[in-house]
Scaffold this motif. Structure first.
Motif, mmCIF file in Angstrom:
data_model
loop_
_atom_site.group_PDB
_atom_site.id
_atom_site.type_symbol
_atom_site.label_atom_id
_atom_site.label_comp_id
_atom_site.label_asym_id
_atom_site.label_seq_id
_atom_site.Cartn_x
_atom_site.Cartn_y
_atom_site.Cartn_z
ATOM 1 N N SER A 157 0.887 -1.278 -0.115
ATOM 2 C CA SER A 157 0.028 -0.049 0.126
ATOM 3 C C SER A 157 0.924 1.274 -0.214
ATOM 4 O O SER A 157 2.061 1.316 0.433
ATOM 5 C CB SER A 157 -0.761 0.066 1.386
ATOM 6 O OG SER A 157 -1.866 -1.115 1.231
ATOM 7 N N PHE A 158 0.252 2.350 -0.408
ATOM 8 C CA PHE A 158 1.044 3.464 -0.597
ATOM 9 C C PHE A 158 -0.090 4.916 0.184
ATOM 10 O O PHE A 158 -1.146 4.632 -0.320
ATOM 11 C CB PHE A 158 1.089 4.115 -1.871
ATOM 12 C CG PHE A 158 1.740 5.639 -2.070
ATOM 13 C CD1 PHE A 158 3.082 5.701 -1.640
ATOM 14 C CD2 PHE A 158 0.994 6.493 -2.614
ATOM 15 C CE1 PHE A 158 3.447 7.132 -1.513
ATOM 16 C CE2 PHE A 158 1.636 7.676 -2.651
ATOM 17 C CZ PHE A 158 2.787 8.245 -2.093
ATOM 18 N N ILE A 159 0.396 5.437 1.159
ATOM 19 C CA ILE A 159 -0.502 6.460 1.481
ATOM 20 C C ILE A 159 0.101 7.791 1.554
ATOM 21 O O ILE A 159 1.330 8.098 1.971
ATOM 22 C CB ILE A 159 -1.029 6.268 3.008
ATOM 23 C CG1 ILE A 159 -1.936 4.947 3.035
ATOM 24 C CG2 ILE A 159 -1.694 7.473 3.629
ATOM 25 C CD1 ILE A 159 -2.208 4.550 4.414
ATOM 26 N N LYS A 160 -0.601 8.906 0.854
ATOM 27 C CA LYS A 160 0.025 10.220 0.583
ATOM 28 C C LYS A 160 -1.119 11.052 1.687
ATOM 29 O O LYS A 160 -1.959 11.253 1.166
ATOM 30 C CB LYS A 160 0.111 10.730 -0.768
ATOM 31 C CG LYS A 160 0.440 12.200 -0.625
ATOM 32 C CD LYS A 160 2.063 12.260 -0.495
ATOM 33 C CE LYS A 160 2.668 13.534 -0.815
ATOM 34 N NZ LYS A 160 2.056 14.587 0.233
ATOM 35 N N GLN A 161 -0.387 11.807 2.681
ATOM 36 C CA GLN A 161 -1.419 12.318 3.472
ATOM 37 C C GLN A 161 -1.739 13.757 2.985
ATOM 38 O O GLN A 161 -3.060 14.106 3.008
ATOM 39 C CB GLN A 161 -0.779 12.404 4.918
ATOM 40 C CG GLN A 161 -0.643 11.228 5.795
ATOM 41 C CD GLN A 161 -1.922 10.618 6.546
ATOM 42 O OE1 GLN A 161 -2.900 11.455 6.274
ATOM 43 N NE2 GLN A 161 -1.956 9.610 6.596
ATOM 44 N N ASN A 162 -0.877 14.554 2.558
ATOM 45 C CA ASN A 162 -1.165 15.961 2.350
ATOM 46 C C ASN A 162 -1.228 16.255 0.824
ATOM 47 O O ASN A 162 -0.588 15.645 0.084
ATOM 48 C CB ASN A 162 -0.018 16.685 2.949
ATOM 49 C CG ASN A 162 -0.200 16.874 4.471
ATOM 50 O OD1 ASN A 162 -1.115 16.349 4.911
ATOM 51 N ND2 ASN A 162 0.773 17.662 5.104
ATOM 52 N N ILE A 163 -1.949 17.240 0.670
ATOM 53 C CA ILE A 163 -2.275 17.897 -0.806
ATOM 54 C C ILE A 163 -1.016 18.564 -1.473
ATOM 55 O O ILE A 163 -0.272 19.142 -0.393
ATOM 56 C CB ILE A 163 -3.616 18.489 -1.015
ATOM 57 C CG1 ILE A 163 -3.987 18.586 -2.539
ATOM 58 C CG2 ILE A 163 -3.333 19.872 -0.149
ATOM 59 C CD1 ILE A 163 -5.411 19.221 -2.729
ATOM 60 N N ASP A 164 -0.668 18.570 -2.404
ATOM 61 C CA ASP A 164 0.081 19.572 -2.927
ATOM 62 C C ASP A 164 0.197 21.003 -2.802
ATOM 63 O O ASP A 164 -1.112 21.259 -2.273
ATOM 64 C CB ASP A 164 -0.047 19.685 -4.500
ATOM 65 C CG ASP A 164 0.889 20.611 -5.358
ATOM 66 O OD1 ASP A 164 1.965 20.194 -5.840
ATOM 67 O OD2 ASP A 164 0.732 21.906 -5.219
ATOM 68 N N GLN A 165 1.064 21.683 -2.195
ATOM 69 C CA GLN A 165 1.180 23.033 -1.581
ATOM 70 C C GLN A 165 1.149 24.322 -2.368
ATOM 71 O O GLN A 165 1.173 25.317 -1.955
ATOM 72 C CB GLN A 165 2.439 23.064 -0.482
ATOM 73 C CG GLN A 165 2.212 21.981 0.499
ATOM 74 C CD GLN A 165 0.988 22.317 1.346
ATOM 75 O OE1 GLN A 165 1.053 23.291 1.904
ATOM 76 N NE2 GLN A 165 0.277 21.216 1.558
ATOM 77 N N GLN A 166 1.061 23.924 -3.752
ATOM 78 C CA GLN A 166 1.225 25.316 -4.480
ATOM 79 C C GLN A 166 -0.061 26.278 -4.325
ATOM 80 O O GLN A 166 0.161 27.474 -4.377
ATOM 81 C CB GLN A 166 1.040 24.697 -5.962
ATOM 82 C CG GLN A 166 2.306 24.024 -6.625
ATOM 83 C CD GLN A 166 2.132 23.597 -7.956
ATOM 84 O OE1 GLN A 166 2.370 24.236 -8.884
ATOM 85 N NE2 GLN A 166 1.776 22.518 -8.152
ATOM 86 N N GLU A 167 -1.111 25.597 -4.167
ATOM 87 C CA GLU A 167 -2.367 26.523 -4.072
ATOM 88 C C GLU A 167 -2.198 27.135 -2.730
ATOM 89 O O GLU A 167 -2.591 28.584 -2.691
ATOM 90 C CB GLU A 167 -3.657 25.594 -4.046
ATOM 91 C CG GLU A 167 -5.031 26.558 -3.892
ATOM 92 C CD GLU A 167 -6.022 25.651 -4.217
ATOM 93 O OE1 GLU A 167 -7.007 26.235 -4.837
ATOM 94 O OE2 GLU A 167 -6.132 24.560 -3.960
ATOM 95 N N THR A 168 -1.777 26.604 -1.608
ATOM 96 C CA THR A 168 -1.585 27.231 -0.510
ATOM 97 C C THR A 168 -0.815 28.501 -0.445
ATOM 98 O O THR A 168 -0.837 29.631 -0.036
ATOM 99 C CB THR A 168 -0.953 26.137 0.529
ATOM 100 O OG1 THR A 168 -2.013 25.254 0.748
ATOM 101 C CG2 THR A 168 -0.915 26.791 1.944
ATOM 102 N N CYS A 169 0.404 28.184 -1.369
ATOM 103 C CA CYS A 169 1.354 29.427 -1.547
ATOM 104 C C CYS A 169 0.718 30.562 -2.351
ATOM 105 O O CYS A 169 0.873 31.955 -1.922
ATOM 106 C CB CYS A 169 2.657 28.755 -2.262
ATOM 107 S SG CYS A 169 3.797 27.724 -1.170
ATOM 108 N N LEU A 170 0.195 30.010 -3.401
ATOM 109 C CA LEU A 170 -0.362 31.228 -4.239
ATOM 110 C C LEU A 170 -1.516 31.873 -3.324
ATOM 111 O O LEU A 170 -1.407 33.264 -3.602
ATOM 112 C CB LEU A 170 -1.107 30.388 -5.471
ATOM 113 C CG LEU A 170 -0.177 29.825 -6.678
ATOM 114 C CD1 LEU A 170 -0.937 28.963 -7.321
ATOM 115 C CD2 LEU A 170 0.502 30.783 -7.255
ATOM 116 N N LYS A 171 -2.336 31.386 -2.764
ATOM 117 C CA LYS A 171 -3.285 32.356 -1.988
ATOM 118 C C LYS A 171 -2.591 32.867 -0.934
ATOM 119 O O LYS A 171 -3.099 33.998 -0.666
ATOM 120 C CB LYS A 171 -4.010 31.374 -1.057
ATOM 121 C CG LYS A 171 -5.191 30.392 -2.027
ATOM 122 C CD LYS A 171 -6.136 29.621 -1.262
ATOM 123 C CE LYS A 171 -7.030 28.642 -2.135
ATOM 124 N NZ LYS A 171 -8.090 28.073 -1.068
#
Length: 345
Positions: free
Chosen positions: A245-259
């Motif tokens: 299995s593979f688990i990725k917790q967090n979403i990409d941070q580009q939108e957070t930075c742009l906001k």
């Protein structure tokens, strides 16, 4: 070779998700003209936009033969008409999501583009999210064996929903689901059937704000979910295969930075806050745990891909078949009440 390009629309989509990346690529793109019905003099004066012509006359783009690419950052109901007009005037076109409102409109645009020898493509920037790139990396590595299930979330906690009645193309499924569906289609292709559960939970006067789809590919199932009432988030991606299995917790941070007003040229722009965890059995049956680093995401890669198509003859980064599959999945969701199971033709 440098592409002279133009933008139709100068709202949040253009200023946040497109122009910061295009203006970074001055060796390959020159933003010549921006059209908007409503002018924004204060924003137009900002240093980043100096040298760009702003206009409220669309003909300043359509009749300028030096402009070969137009990006549409306008409301969904305008996409088809603007794209058709641009194609008729010999422009290649990038269309913000959703590409069109209906399957027939999408078919019409691709037919016109083929007739004119032009390219029309959706802006599927989420193909270049770091979290999705990590999923792609794990699947392509083959260490999980046959994939059994993928689960993808796009959740918020926004309990208040003021009256904003509109048709379904303004709901969460058309607005956010288009990205999640496209990601699944890019990984697995065209599903055999789709189970839909699409609802308006917070305010019944508004279009949908909650959805869950299950897309079936033989022994593989993909689940995509969105809700505005999730205070404690799920992992962004959960991937199960025969060997692990593979688990990725967090979403990409580009939108957070742009906001936050941070631009792509900043050294820590889009920096990952955590890496996905991969657990699997190797060929000897030994359990291994690895951290998966696929690098930071970059929405500007959409423009790199379009440049490669227009100037180097590369195939479109989103195939026509993928676009049409995604549009069919969107379009058929509202042909009947949900929940519903729909078999694709």
């Amino acid at each position: 070779m440098k592409i002279n390009c133009a933008f139709v629309g100068f709202g949040k989509s253009a200023t946040r998700y497109h122009l910061p990346y295009v203006l970074q690529r001055r060796d390959t793109f020159q933003v010549k003209t921006i059209f908007d019905i409503t002018r924004h003099p204060d924003i137009e004066k900002e240093e980043a936009y100096q040298g760009i012509r702003f206009t409220s006359d669309l003909n300043d783009i359509l009749l300028d033969d030096s402009i070969t690419l137009v990006t549409l950052c306008t409301p969904p109901q305008t996409h088809f008409d603007y794209a058709k007009l641009c194609l008729e005037h010999g422009k290649n076109v990038i269309v913000e999501k959703p590409f069109t409102r209906t399957l027939a409109e999408a078919q019409s645009l691709f037919a016109l583009a083929a007739e004119k020898g032009l390219t029309v493509t959706p802006y599927q920037n989420r193909r270049f999210d770091s979290c999705f790139l990590a999923v792609e990396k794990v699947i392509s590595s083959g260490v999980l064996g046959n994939i059994v299930e993928l689960e993808s979330h796009f959740d918020y906690f926004r309990p208040d929903a003021f009256d904003a009645p509109a048709d379904y193309t303004h709901g969460a499924f058309y607005g956010l689901g288009v990205h999640l569906v496209d990601q699944v289609v890019s990984l697995f292709g065209r599903p055999e059937c789709v189970h839909y559960d699409i609802r308006s939970v917070r305010n019944k006067n508004n279009p949908d704000d909650t959805f869950e789809l299950q897309l079936y590919y033989g022994e593989t199932k993909a689940i995509i979910k969105c809700s505005h009432l999730v205070m404690q988030p799920y992992p962004k991606f959960i991937l199960h295969g025969e060997k692990g299995s593979f688990i990725k917790q967090n979403i990409d941070q580009q939108e957070t930075c742009l906001k936050a007003g941070k631009l792509p040229e900043t050294s820590d722009f889009g920096q990952e806050t955590e890496y996905g965890v991969l657990k699997y059995l190797d060929a000897q049956g030994k359990a291994l745990t690895e951290r998966v680093d696929a690098g930071n995401g970059d929405y500007g890669r959409v423009y790199d891909a379009v440049y490669a198509t227009l100037c180097q003859g590369a195939p479109p980064y989103v195939s026509v078949a993928d676009v049409m599959t995604t549009m069919e999945i969107l379009h058929r969701a509202f042909e009947q009440p949900t929940p519903a199971l729909v078999r694709l033709s």
